[in-house]
Design a protein around this motif. Structure first.
Motif, mmCIF file in Angstrom:
data_model
loop_
_atom_site.group_PDB
_atom_site.id
_atom_site.type_symbol
_atom_site.label_atom_id
_atom_site.label_comp_id
_atom_site.label_asym_id
_atom_site.label_seq_id
_atom_site.Cartn_x
_atom_site.Cartn_y
_atom_site.Cartn_z
ATOM 1 N N ARG A 251 0.827 -1.205 0.000
ATOM 2 C CA ARG A 251 0.000 0.000 0.000
ATOM 3 C C ARG A 251 0.867 1.263 0.000
ATOM 4 N N GLU A 285 -7.792 -7.546 -0.931
ATOM 5 C CA GLU A 285 -7.373 -6.475 -0.030
ATOM 6 C C GLU A 285 -6.218 -5.671 -0.628
ATOM 7 N N ASN A 289 -6.462 -1.749 -1.889
ATOM 8 C CA ASN A 289 -5.624 -0.686 -1.348
ATOM 9 C C ASN A 289 -5.203 0.312 -2.424
ATOM 10 N N THR A 290 -4.962 -0.177 -3.633
ATOM 11 C CA THR A 290 -4.582 0.730 -4.719
ATOM 12 C C THR A 290 -5.695 1.727 -4.989
ATOM 13 N N ARG A 292 -8.120 2.538 -2.837
ATOM 14 C CA ARG A 292 -8.288 3.359 -1.645
ATOM 15 C C ARG A 292 -7.294 4.523 -1.619
#
Length: 299
Positions: A251, A285, A289-290, A292
């Protein structure tokens, strides 16, 4: 922030195939459920037209795909039996990456739920890659005059050998691949900048290496557009990766790339690339994250 997604991304491969196709439907569902994105941000691309295919891939290769004439050896090199649905899927994915690039000009960033098919060469496919979506999008934008200089930042754990080969003699495109030195492909092509990382590479070395190179590339090349291949097969949990990057490290990698581009006013088109962790939830997940990070920086 616009996101390319189509139901054809979910086209199922034969049972027990190791490529996790489920992620293409589960990832948008997760992003919608948690409120990171809204339905209005998604768009569906049309199939890539033939003239765009032929600006990157050879007529002979396209003929074999179009009429399902690949030999068994050629299909094995790609990694799965070729079907009309997979060819159609590849055309939509490639157009989605091109559309994302054009959205990025106005929005700063756009993401394709699929893409990152960097092992496809001009005349053949490899490693689950039929068409090279980033190369196709790059060639279209150069052809139309929408860009004059492009930087491809490929952080998938596998070297972008097809992309490197396609742009080996194209000064308007700079290819940067940071990958596992001992991972697939065994025979690597020459990118403009290749950084091979040792097996077991952890967050500190991985991120320090990226920080030591990316800003200089962005400033020195001054691209009109950055294509970012954000593969999550760098994770320690990945079955094919051989590196040891944590979810948090992955992340932070995404955050660093996007912050560097945003600070310089450089539009970014993101393709997801690979991810082969044992638990599908880990893959979702990491890819989520990318999105987000992009939402937090650009929305």
């Amino acid at each position: 922030m616009r996101i390319a997604f189509s139901p054809v991304y979910r086209y199922a491969l034969p049972p027990n195939h190791r490529f996790p196709m489920e992620k293409y439907s589960l990832l948008p569902e997760q992003l919608l459920y948690e409120g990171t994105v809204t339905e209005s941000q998604f768009f569906t691309a049309d199939p890539l037209p033939e003239d765009a295919i032929l600006r990157t891939h050879t007529a002979d290769y396209w003929h074999k795909l179009k009429y399902l004439k690949l030999s068994r050896k050629e299909a094995r090199t790609i990694g799965f039996p070729m079907r009309p649905e997979l060819v159609a899927r590849g055309r939509v994915i490639a157009q989605g990456t091109l559309d994302c690039a054009r959205y990025a000009f106005s929005d700063g960033v756009a993401l394709n739920v699929a893409g990152g098919t960097h092992h496809a060469f001009a005349d053949h496919g490899e490693g689950f890659c039929v068409f090279n979506d980033i190369a196709i999008a790059t060639n279209e934008l150069l052809h139309s005059g929408e860009v004059k200089q492009v930087l491809i930042v490929d952080l998938d754990v596998h070297q972008g050998n097809g992309t490197a080969s396609l742009f080996a003699h194209e000064p308007r495109v700079f290819t940067f691949s940071m990958h596992g030195a001992r991972n697939y492909p065994v025979r690597k092509e020459r990118s403009d900048l290749d950084i091979g990382l040792p097996d077991g590479c952890q967050d500190d070395v991985y991120l320090d290496t990226l920080r030591g190179h990316l800003p200089g590339l962005l400033d020195g090349i001054a691209p009109d557009l950055v294509f970012y291949l954000s593969g999550v097969d760098v994770l320690e949990s990945d079955k094919l990766g051989r590196l040891s990057v944590s979810l948090g490290g992955c992340r932070e990698r995404d955050r660093y790339v996007l912050e560097c581009c945003r600070e310089r006013g450089l539009p970014v088109a993101i393709s997801m690339g690979g991810g082969y962790s044992e638990r599908l939830a880990t893959i979702i997940e990491a890819h989520a994250n990318t999105f987000r990070v992009a939402a937090s920086l650009y929305d």
